[in-house]
Design a protein around this motif. Structure first.
Motif, PDB file in Angstrom:
ATOM      1  N   VAL A  41       3.657   0.576   2.695  1.00 38.78           N
ATOM      2  CA  VAL A  41       3.457  -0.448   3.729  1.00 38.78           C
ATOM      3  C   VAL A  41       3.351  -1.785   3.012  1.00 38.78           C
ATOM      4  O   VAL A  41       2.523  -1.957   2.124  1.00 38.78           O
ATOM      5  CB  VAL A  41       2.153  -0.198   4.535  1.00 38.78           C
ATOM      6  CG1 VAL A  41       1.946  -1.312   5.566  1.00 38.78           C
ATOM      7  CG2 VAL A  41       2.194   1.146   5.220  1.00 38.78           C
ATOM      8  N   GLU A  89     -13.123 -12.373  10.987  1.00 39.47           N
ATOM      9  CA  GLU A  89     -13.425 -12.182  12.416  1.00 39.47           C
ATOM     10  C   GLU A  89     -14.911 -12.399  12.707  1.00 39.47           C
ATOM     11  O   GLU A  89     -15.569 -11.529  13.288  1.00 39.47           O
ATOM     12  CB  GLU A  89     -13.046 -10.750  12.857  1.00 39.47           C
ATOM     13  CG  GLU A  89     -11.600 -10.401  12.678  1.00 39.47           C
ATOM     14  CD  GLU A  89     -10.729 -10.924  13.826  1.00 39.47           C
ATOM     15  OE1 GLU A  89     -11.262 -11.610  14.723  1.00 39.47           O
ATOM     16  OE2 GLU A  89      -9.520 -10.663  13.774  1.00 39.47           O
ATOM     17  N   TYR A 132       0.865  -1.182   0.000  1.00 43.47           N
ATOM     18  CA  TYR A 132       0.000   0.000   0.000  1.00 43.47           C
ATOM     19  C   TYR A 132       0.901   1.232   0.000  1.00 43.47           C
ATOM     20  O   TYR A 132       1.904   1.258   0.720  1.00 43.47           O
ATOM     21  CB  TYR A 132      -0.859   0.066   1.268  1.00 43.47           C
ATOM     22  CG  TYR A 132      -1.901  -1.012   1.392  1.00 43.47           C
ATOM     23  CD1 TYR A 132      -3.045  -1.012   0.593  1.00 43.47           C
ATOM     24  CD2 TYR A 132      -1.777  -2.013   2.349  1.00 43.47           C
ATOM     25  CE1 TYR A 132      -4.015  -1.987   0.735  1.00 43.47           C
ATOM     26  CE2 TYR A 132      -2.746  -2.991   2.499  1.00 43.47           C
ATOM     27  CZ  TYR A 132      -3.861  -2.974   1.688  1.00 43.47           C
ATOM     28  OH  TYR A 132      -4.814  -3.940   1.840  1.00 43.47           O
ATOM     29  N   ALA A 137      -1.396 -11.638  14.659  1.00 34.13           N
ATOM     30  CA  ALA A 137      -1.543 -10.391  15.401  1.00 34.13           C
ATOM     31  C   ALA A 137      -2.155  -9.303  14.517  1.00 34.13           C
ATOM     32  O   ALA A 137      -2.160  -9.427  13.288  1.00 34.13           O
ATOM     33  CB  ALA A 137      -0.174  -9.949  15.900  1.00 34.13           C
ATOM     34  N   SER A 138      -2.618  -8.257  15.156  1.00 30.17           N
ATOM     35  CA  SER A 138      -3.176  -7.127  14.431  1.00 30.17           C
ATOM     36  C   SER A 138      -2.107  -6.540  13.504  1.00 30.17           C
ATOM     37  O   SER A 138      -0.961  -6.367  13.909  1.00 30.17           O
ATOM     38  CB  SER A 138      -3.637  -6.088  15.454  1.00 30.17           C
ATOM     39  OG  SER A 138      -4.244  -5.034  14.793  1.00 30.17           O
ATOM     40  N   SER A 197      -0.921  -8.031  10.813  1.00 31.79           N
ATOM     41  CA  SER A 197      -0.073  -9.048  10.165  1.00 31.79           C
ATOM     42  C   SER A 197      -0.466  -9.298   8.711  1.00 31.79           C
ATOM     43  O   SER A 197       0.253  -9.995   7.998  1.00 31.79           O
ATOM     44  CB  SER A 197      -0.110 -10.355  10.967  1.00 31.79           C
ATOM     45  OG  SER A 197      -1.426 -10.808  11.119  1.00 31.79           O
ATOM     46  N   GLY A 198      -1.610  -8.779   8.277  1.00 27.14           N
ATOM     47  CA  GLY A 198      -1.977  -8.892   6.859  1.00 27.14           C
ATOM     48  C   GLY A 198      -3.187  -9.784   6.595  1.00 27.14           C
ATOM     49  O   GLY A 198      -3.511 -10.065   5.441  1.00 27.14           O
ATOM     50  N   LYS A 199      -3.886 -10.197   7.646  1.00 29.49           N
ATOM     51  CA  LYS A 199      -5.004 -11.142   7.489  1.00 29.49           C
ATOM     52  C   LYS A 199      -6.131 -10.561   6.632  1.00 29.49           C
ATOM     53  O   LYS A 199      -6.595 -11.201   5.687  1.00 29.49           O
ATOM     54  CB  LYS A 199      -5.584 -11.540   8.865  1.00 29.49           C
ATOM     55  CG  LYS A 199      -4.559 -12.104   9.830  1.00 29.49           C
ATOM     56  CD  LYS A 199      -5.194 -12.500  11.137  1.00 29.49           C
ATOM     57  CE  LYS A 199      -5.861 -11.388  11.920  1.00 29.49           C
ATOM     58  NZ  LYS A 199      -4.956 -10.349  12.426  1.00 29.49           N
ATOM     59  N   SER A 200      -6.555  -9.344   6.990  1.00 23.76           N
ATOM     60  CA  SER A 200      -7.682  -8.752   6.251  1.00 23.76           C
ATOM     61  C   SER A 200      -7.278  -8.430   4.814  1.00 23.76           C
ATOM     62  O   SER A 200      -8.082  -8.554   3.889  1.00 23.76           O
ATOM     63  CB  SER A 200      -8.175  -7.473   6.932  1.00 23.76           C
ATOM     64  OG  SER A 200      -8.573  -7.774   8.229  1.00 23.76           O
ATOM     65  N   THR A 201      -6.023  -8.035   4.633  1.00 22.39           N
ATOM     66  CA  THR A 201      -5.534  -7.758   3.282  1.00 22.39           C
ATOM     67  C   THR A 201      -5.685  -9.005   2.418  1.00 22.39           C
ATOM     68  O   THR A 201      -6.175  -8.950   1.287  1.00 22.39           O
ATOM     69  CB  THR A 201      -4.052  -7.318   3.339  1.00 22.39           C
ATOM     70  OG1 THR A 201      -3.964  -6.148   4.143  1.00 22.39           O
ATOM     71  CG2 THR A 201      -3.485  -7.046   1.971  1.00 22.39           C
ATOM     72  N   ALA A 234       1.962  -4.979   3.266  1.00 20.99           N
ATOM     73  CA  ALA A 234       1.000  -5.738   4.070  1.00 20.99           C
ATOM     74  C   ALA A 234       1.182  -7.238   3.882  1.00 20.99           C
ATOM     75  O   ALA A 234       1.074  -8.001   4.823  1.00 20.99           O
ATOM     76  CB  ALA A 234      -0.416  -5.319   3.700  1.00 20.99           C
ATOM     77  N   HIS A 251      -8.134 -13.063  15.138  1.00 25.61           N
ATOM     78  CA  HIS A 251      -7.035 -13.131  16.097  1.00 25.61           C
ATOM     79  C   HIS A 251      -7.513 -13.743  17.409  1.00 25.61           C
ATOM     80  O   HIS A 251      -6.855 -13.648  18.413  1.00 25.61           O
ATOM     81  CB  HIS A 251      -6.245 -11.826  16.287  1.00 25.61           C
ATOM     82  CG  HIS A 251      -7.006 -10.572  16.449  1.00 25.61           C
ATOM     83  ND1 HIS A 251      -6.940  -9.570  15.544  1.00 25.61           N
ATOM     84  CD2 HIS A 251      -7.825 -10.153  17.397  1.00 25.61           C
ATOM     85  CE1 HIS A 251      -7.699  -8.568  15.937  1.00 25.61           C
ATOM     86  NE2 HIS A 251      -8.250  -8.904  17.058  1.00 25.61           N
TER      87      HIS A 251
END
Ligand SMILES: Nc1ncnc2c1ncn2[C@@H]1O[C@H](COP(=O)(O)OP(=O)(O)OP(=O)(O)O)[C@@H](O)[C@H]1O
Length: 318
Positions: free
Chosen positions: A28, A180, A21, A49-50, A52-56, A30, A213
């Protein structure tokens, strides 16, 4: 775009996925070369962890975003090379999503049954009678038949999520992506929702990827993949085996992911426990690799502590 992925049998296959990004000139990374393979019908939790790229990753797999580089195939669709029309078809027919914010999943002025029917109405895939039967089946599988004629505001958070998942799989997508799904729920309600997701996975064979998470999710899935700094780093596989005494026991095996360049990440607790840093000494054995703390040449095995052995995992610091 339907193209044959490099490994035709994987339902989700990501190789060397990169997403950079750029905001106001600042980059960044991601996703930093993420590899992920999910077999058809599997139920996998992606934890990390918050940041770390999960949502990306989920946004890319859902067809909402394009990666900067790498490959990603979902149910045979090349998500990097879809046209606008293909992307719409992909989002309508191939993947279903459930998001953390319940408000994003359901239309507030429709009942639970009307929400679940909506994707089928939109694609005109079923006649009224078939639609009604499908809605009833889905509400039953998710354990929310009693919510049929209620609007979202008249449902608990857990019921809303279960209706949302029923809606997500209404059009029989091959893949269900859940971001989530238990993020706004208490522990007991989360467990109910996760069991309902597992039921959908088993009943319809929908390949399911849950991003979270919440470490408790790991107890409800066969496979947990950990993502760290935009890469998959560790995996836990769970299976039930019957012992000699005839009792079934849950076995959890830890794996670490090795990429094509031979890099792998040691678990933080191994690194801390043995005080590994800077460089470690390696030794090749017939069926495993030894990792020793310390950088000085060894004269034998005895003087250096041996790393705890992770099953199957050869260990080397990347
Ligand atoms: N649209 C964006 N523009 C710029 N940076 C972004 C954007 N989306 C995510 N990022 C950055 O990319 C990195 C990964 O974010 P991502 O949301 O994928 O992580 P995550 O693991 O899902 O975190 P969380 O669990 O908090 O949701 C973070 O550093 C984040 O700030």
């Amino acid at each position: 775009m339907m193209t044959t992925p490099p490994a035709a049998d994987a339902e989700i296959l990501c190789e060397d996925l990169i997403r950079v990004y750029v905001t106001e000139g600042v980059e960044v990374q991601a996703l930093q070369g993420l590899d992920l393979r999910v077999e058809r019908g599997d139920l996998v939790a992606l934890v990390g962890a918050s940041g770390s790229g999960k949502s990306t990753l989920l946004t890319i797999l859902s067809g909402l975003d394009r990666p900067t580089a790498g490959t990603a195939f979902v149910a045979g669709w090349d998500v990097l090379r879809m046209t606008g029309a293909q992307r719409r078809a992909y989002r309508r027919d191939v993947v279903g999503f459930a998001w953390q914010q319940t408000a994003r999943n359901l239309l507030p002025y429709l009942t639970a049954a009307e929400n679940v029917a909506l994707p089928m109405v939109a694609t005109r895939t079923a006649r009224l009678r078939e639609r009604t039967a499908r809605v009833d089946e889905l509400l039953e599988v998710m354990g929310v038949t009693h919510c049929r004629d209620r609007r979202p505001a008249e449902l608990s958070g857990g019921e809303q999520q279960r209706v949302a998942i029923a809606t997500a799989v209404a059009n029989r997508p091959r893949v269900l992506l859940a971001d989530e799904p238990t993020g706004e729920l208490d522990e007991e309600t989360s467990a109910d929702v996760l069991e309902a997701i597992r039921h959908v996975n088993e009943t319809f064979g929908t390949t399911t990827l849950i991003v979270t998470h919440d470490p408790l999710v790991a107890d409800h899935v066969r496979r947990t993949v950990q993502i760290r700094d935009g890469r998959t780093s560790r995996e836990t596989l769970r299976r039930t085996a019957v012992g000699e005494d005839g009792h079934a026991r849950l076995h959890a095996e830890e794996f670490t992911v090795i990429d094509r360049a031979g890099r792998l990440q040691l678990p933080t607790e191994y690194v801390e426990q043995l005080g590994l840093r800077d460089r470690v000494r390696l030794g090749l054995e017939p069926d495993h690799v030894r990792v020793h703390a310390g950088t000085t040449p060894s004269t034998g095995h005895a003087e250096a502590p041996q790393a705890p052995q992770a099953p199957q995992a050869s260990q080397e610091e990347s």
